[in-house]
Motif scaffolding. Sequence first.
Motif, short mmCIF file in Angstrom:
data_model
loop_
_atom_site.label_atom_id
_atom_site.label_comp_id
_atom_site.label_asym_id
_atom_site.label_seq_id
_atom_site.Cartn_x
_atom_site.Cartn_y
_atom_site.Cartn_z
N GLU A 141 28.71 12.26 -37.16
CA GLU A 141 30.07 12.75 -37.34
C GLU A 141 30.88 12.31 -36.13
O GLU A 141 30.50 12.60 -34.98
CB GLU A 141 30.08 14.28 -37.46
CG GLU A 141 31.42 14.85 -37.83
CD GLU A 141 31.33 16.33 -38.19
OE1 GLU A 141 31.72 16.67 -39.31
OE2 GLU A 141 30.83 17.11 -37.35
N LYS A 142 31.95 11.58 -36.38
CA LYS A 142 32.81 11.06 -35.30
C LYS A 142 31.99 10.28 -34.28
O LYS A 142 32.08 10.51 -33.08
CB LYS A 142 33.58 12.19 -34.63
CG LYS A 142 34.53 12.90 -35.57
CD LYS A 142 35.25 14.01 -34.85
CE LYS A 142 36.14 14.76 -35.85
NZ LYS A 142 36.70 15.97 -35.31
N GLU A 143 31.16 9.35 -34.78
CA GLU A 143 30.36 8.46 -33.93
C GLU A 143 29.29 9.17 -33.09
O GLU A 143 28.72 8.58 -32.18
CB GLU A 143 31.27 7.63 -32.99
CG GLU A 143 32.35 6.85 -33.70
CD GLU A 143 31.82 5.75 -34.59
OE1 GLU A 143 30.86 5.06 -34.19
OE2 GLU A 143 32.36 5.59 -35.69
N LYS A 144 29.02 10.45 -33.38
CA LYS A 144 28.01 11.20 -32.64
C LYS A 144 26.95 11.72 -33.61
O LYS A 144 27.28 12.21 -34.69
CB LYS A 144 28.63 12.40 -31.89
CG LYS A 144 29.57 11.99 -30.77
CD LYS A 144 28.81 11.41 -29.62
CE LYS A 144 29.74 10.94 -28.51
NZ LYS A 144 29.08 10.10 -27.55
N PRO A 145 25.66 11.64 -33.20
CA PRO A 145 24.61 12.18 -34.06
C PRO A 145 24.64 13.71 -34.04
O PRO A 145 24.69 14.31 -32.97
CB PRO A 145 23.33 11.64 -33.43
CG PRO A 145 23.68 11.38 -32.01
CD PRO A 145 25.14 11.03 -31.99
N ILE A 146 24.62 14.30 -35.23
CA ILE A 146 24.61 15.77 -35.30
C ILE A 146 23.33 16.30 -35.92
O ILE A 146 23.10 17.51 -35.94
CB ILE A 146 25.84 16.32 -36.06
CG1 ILE A 146 25.88 15.81 -37.49
CG2 ILE A 146 27.13 15.99 -35.30
CD1 ILE A 146 26.91 16.51 -38.37
N GLY A 147 22.49 15.41 -36.44
CA GLY A 147 21.23 15.85 -37.02
C GLY A 147 20.47 14.68 -37.60
O GLY A 147 20.88 13.53 -37.50
N ILE A 148 19.35 15.00 -38.23
CA ILE A 148 18.50 13.99 -38.84
C ILE A 148 17.91 14.55 -40.13
O ILE A 148 17.63 15.75 -40.22
CB ILE A 148 17.38 13.55 -37.87
CG1 ILE A 148 16.57 12.38 -38.45
CG2 ILE A 148 16.48 14.70 -37.50
CD1 ILE A 148 15.63 11.71 -37.45
N MET B 206 19.93 18.89 -43.10
CA MET B 206 19.52 18.15 -41.90
C MET B 206 18.88 19.07 -40.88
O MET B 206 19.14 20.27 -40.84
CB MET B 206 20.72 17.45 -41.27
CG MET B 206 21.70 18.39 -40.63
SD MET B 206 23.12 17.47 -39.99
CE MET B 206 24.03 18.82 -39.25
N SER B 207 18.00 18.49 -40.07
CA SER B 207 17.44 19.20 -38.93
C SER B 207 18.37 18.90 -37.77
O SER B 207 18.77 17.75 -37.56
CB SER B 207 16.03 18.69 -38.62
OG SER B 207 15.16 18.93 -39.71
N SER B 208 18.73 19.92 -37.04
CA SER B 208 19.69 19.75 -35.97
C SER B 208 19.28 20.59 -34.78
O SER B 208 18.74 21.69 -34.96
CB SER B 208 21.07 20.18 -36.48
OG SER B 208 22.05 19.92 -35.53
N PRO B 209 19.47 20.08 -33.58
CA PRO B 209 20.08 18.80 -33.22
C PRO B 209 19.06 17.66 -33.34
O PRO B 209 17.87 17.90 -33.50
CB PRO B 209 20.47 18.99 -31.76
CG PRO B 209 19.39 19.90 -31.22
CD PRO B 209 19.09 20.84 -32.38
N LEU B 210 19.55 16.44 -33.25
CA LEU B 210 18.68 15.28 -33.14
C LEU B 210 18.23 15.22 -31.69
O LEU B 210 19.04 15.07 -30.78
CB LEU B 210 19.44 13.99 -33.50
CG LEU B 210 18.70 12.68 -33.21
CD1 LEU B 210 17.45 12.56 -34.07
CD2 LEU B 210 19.61 11.49 -33.43
N HIS B 211 16.94 15.40 -31.48
CA HIS B 211 16.40 15.32 -30.12
C HIS B 211 16.33 13.85 -29.71
O HIS B 211 16.00 12.99 -30.53
CB HIS B 211 15.02 15.97 -30.05
CG HIS B 211 15.04 17.42 -30.39
ND1 HIS B 211 15.59 18.37 -29.56
CD2 HIS B 211 14.60 18.09 -31.48
CE1 HIS B 211 15.48 19.57 -30.11
NE2 HIS B 211 14.89 19.42 -31.29
N THR B 212 16.64 13.59 -28.45
CA THR B 212 16.72 12.20 -27.98
C THR B 212 15.92 11.98 -26.71
O THR B 212 15.55 12.92 -26.01
CB THR B 212 18.19 11.80 -27.72
OG1 THR B 212 18.72 12.63 -26.70
CG2 THR B 212 19.03 11.90 -28.99
#
Length: 177
Positions: A37-44, A70-76
Motif C-alpha cells: 500500500e503506497k509503495e510500502k509492504p503491509i503484509g504477506i 494477509m499476515s501482518s506485519p511482513l517481517h524483514t
Amino acid sequence: VREIMNSPVITVKPTAKINVVARKMVELGVGSIVVMEKEKPIGIITDTDIVKKIVARNAVPSKLTAAKIMSSPLHTIESTKDLSDVARLMRKLRVKRLGVTKKGDLVGILAVSDVLSVTPELIDIVSEKARIMTGESRRVRGYVEGYCDNCGKWSEYLEEIDNKYTWEECRLESATG
C-alpha cells in the motif's frame, strides 16, 4: 541474504480478491505474495494462509480481499545479513518467509526453502572443518562421502571406480547394465 533471495517481489494491493491472488501465485509459481500500500509492504499472503483462512473454512475466495487474510506485519531482514541471522530470526518469529530490505526498501523475499537449498554445501563445509579439527579421516571402511559423479546424489558410501566416485545404486546399475 542478497545472494539467495528471490527478486523481484511479487505484490498485490490490499483490495485484490483472493481468487486473483491465488491465480497469480499459481501462474508465477510462488508460495507467497506481498501486500503493498503506497509503495510500502503491509503484509504477506502465503499458500498456507489461503489453505487455513479460506479453504479450511469453506470461505469464498472471490468475496475476500488480500487485506482480510494477509499476515501482518511482513517481517524483514537486511540484505547484508548472513544465513545464521536469517535462521535465528525465522526461528524466533516462527515464520517461513522474510522480506529482504536494502536501505529500508523491500528488494526481495527469502523463504526457508531458499535457505535449505544452500544447506548441503554449508553442511559439507562444516563437516570437513570438523574432521580436520578432530583429525578424523575422511575415509570410512574404504568409502568416501560426497556426491555421486553419475547421478549427483549424496552418499556416505561412495566408491572410486575408473576415476569416478559412485554410490551403491549407480554401481549396481552399471554392473547389471
